[in-house]
Design an enzyme around this catalytic site. Structure first.
Site: not given
Ligand SMILES: O=c1ccn([C@H]2C[C@H](O)[C@@H](COP(=O)(O)O)O2)c(=O)[nH]1
Length: 507
Positions: A392, A394, A420, A423
């Site tokens: 991710h 972060e 998320c 992270c």
């Molecule tokens: O905090 C976050 C959450 C998600 N990501 C990245 C990881 C994946 O490549 C996408 C997932 O996003 P969706 O909306 O579930 O497709 O985003 C992140 O970098 N940081």
């Protein structure tokens, strides 16, 4: 949109090249509220912004006022180029503080700091060391002091001289040092000219990874004209041959013109188009008064650009609002380099007014081509790989930061997506005090990532959170999806912002 169409995007979406990305970042940093006033005032230009880029190929890059610090082989190409360019090379005592930045494993290499020769051009030092090569673009002429003291935006420093300066990461190895040498060979000092080459498909496909707040009607036209005027004026074009010692420009002027237009349009779309001026940042959550975790951003009268005074996040401080927009737009730029075809995420860590890390979500370095399919939401089995193997934004930013300690009060993570649950613990563990992100309350597939922890951490006072939101007035121009998100967030949002938005709406 049907499944076949989406899948074909997943397979063929074009991503901006790394060099073009760095070029855009270099230019974008020129626009930084931390850079602009200092650029115009030569005396205070030493309070330049320090930036770094961190990813698998390029190690942290830092510019400190007009001094370049780095590692150079005793008689290596870097030294020669520096000498050729009238740089005064000053040997640094390895035992002194410089070593904090640059760990030297190899006795044949030593730390140097180089003062650029300002007698030929008072503007040769630059703020943002992002670019591997020269950009053939420039700003409006700034010959004399008076002219330089025009409005801050009209006299940005010359981008045709973009310095790439390396400061070593904290765990450098031989490879790092080699990469740095390579970087230098390709840098300004190498006297090469780089013409950005962003493909039209990259421009159109930038839409796919856009932030959920992107308005349908792009409002980037005026910023595009401003950027064109500032960096690609007729006046500058007439001086290019001489100033860049580039006679061939005459023959390829049309092509270069086209490339620069596309690049500036890309920047305008991804930054202002996706995060218009009508976006503001609101503090989330009532902080637990007993918490001794994150400190409050209450320094309301902090003045931007003061090197010694880091800007502490504070939604009441217009300087900070401007800075937050700038950094969030920069996160949008980074997001475009993502490997994820549907969801680009960019993350920046800012501490003491310096970018100490800047990354995006993607697959790990050394990932074998094809090992990690660039899956989209509907790509069935490969989706499992997308989540399992993506680093991710972060996480990448935390891992790739160029300072160990990111726990100062000013340390702020700017991320183009709500962090998320995977992270958030890392953000807390790293000690980052503030997080700035767009709120995204869409209902999700339970198999996907979860987004509950960030609010909990904010409520517990472990982190200061700041959400970006469009003003109600601007929402009518949003995509339906974004409008729904915004509506949901205004219902759910913390500490009275909902009330404020509702009052706005009734006016
Ligand atoms: O905090 C976050 C959450 C998600 N990501 C990245 C990881 C994946 O490549 C996408 C997932 O996003 P969706 O909306 O579930 O497709 O985003 C992140 O970098 N940081």
């Amino acid at each position: 949109m049907n499944q076949t169409r989406t899948r074909s995007f997943a397979n063929f979406v074009n991503t901006i090249t790394k060099t073009d990305l760095y070029s855009c970042l270099a230019l974008w940093m020129e626009e930084s509220p931390l850079a602009t006033t200092s650029v115009c005032d030569f005396e205070s230009s030493r309070s330049s912004v320090t930036c770094c880029i961190n990813d698998q190929d390029v190690k942290p890059i830092i510019n400190e006022d007009d001094t370049w610090c780095g590692v150079a082989q005793e008689n290596g190409p870097l030294r020669k180029k520096l000498r050729r360019n009238n740089c005064t090379i000053e040997e640094k005592d390895k035992s002194k503080e410089f070593v904090d930045h640059t760990t030297l494993h190899d006795e044949t290499k030593s730390a140097v700091s180089c003062h650029l020769d300002n007698s030929t051009s008072t503007r040769r030092q630059v703020k943002a060391g992002y670019c591997e090569e020269h950009l053939a673009i420039n700003c409006t002429e700034a010959n004399g002091v008076d002219e330089e003291k025009q409005t801050s935006k009209s006299c940005s420093s010359k981008l045709n001289k973009i310095g790439v300066v390396m400061v070593d990461s904290q765990n450098p190895d031989e490879d790092d040092l080699e990469k740095v040498e390579k970087l230098y060979r390709m840098s300004e000092i190498g006297q090469s000219i780089y013409v950005p080459n962003i493909q039209k498909t990259v421009l159109s496909e930038s839409e796919i990874k856009r932030s959920p707040y992107a308005p349908t009607k792009l409002s980037h036209t005026s910023i595009l004209l401003t950027l064109l005027d500032r960096y690609w004026s007729e006046q500058w074009k007439s001086r290019i041959v001489k100033e860049l010692n580039w006679p061939e420009f005459i023959d390829c002027k049309h092509q270069v013109d086209h490339s620069i237009h596309i690049m500036l349009e890309w920047i305008a779309r991804v930054t202002f188009g996706d995060l218009p001026d009508s976006v503001n940042f609101y503090e989330c959550g009532e902080r637990n008064p007993n918490s001794n975790g994150a400190s409050s951003g209450s320094s309301r009268d902090i003045v931007a650009n003061h090197e010694a005074t880091p800007i502490i996040p504070d939604p009441y401080n217009p300087h900070w609002q401007e800075l937050a927009r700038h950094m969030s737009r920069m996160a949008n730029i980074l997001a475009q380099r993502s490997n994820d075809p549907k969801r680009g995420v960019g993350a920046i860590i800012l501490q003491r007014n310096q970018v100490v890390s800047a990354c995006w979500n993607g697959y790990p370095p050394k990932a074998g081509y094809g090992d990690f399919p660039r899956a989209s939401h509907i790509d069935g089995p490969s989706l499992a790989k997308k989540y399992a193997f993506s680093i991710h934004a972060e996480q990448a930013a935390i891992l790739g930061r160029n300072v160990r300690d990111v726990s100062e009060d000013s340390s702020t993570l700017f991320v183009s997506k709500t962090p998320c649950d995977e992270c958030v613990p890392l953000i807390l563990k790293a000690g980052i005090k503030n997080a700035v992100f767009p709120r995204d309350d869409r209902q999700r597939d339970p198999a996907c990532l979860r987004y509950a922890l960030i609010q909990r951490s904010i409520a517990l006072g472990q982190l200061n959170g700041f959400e970006s939101r469009l003003s109600i007035a601007a929402q009518k121009d949003c995509q339906p999806e974004a409008t729904a998100v915004l509506r949901a967030s205004s219902q759910l949002c913390f500490n009275g912002v909902a009330k404020e938005l509702a009052t706005d709406a009734t006016k």
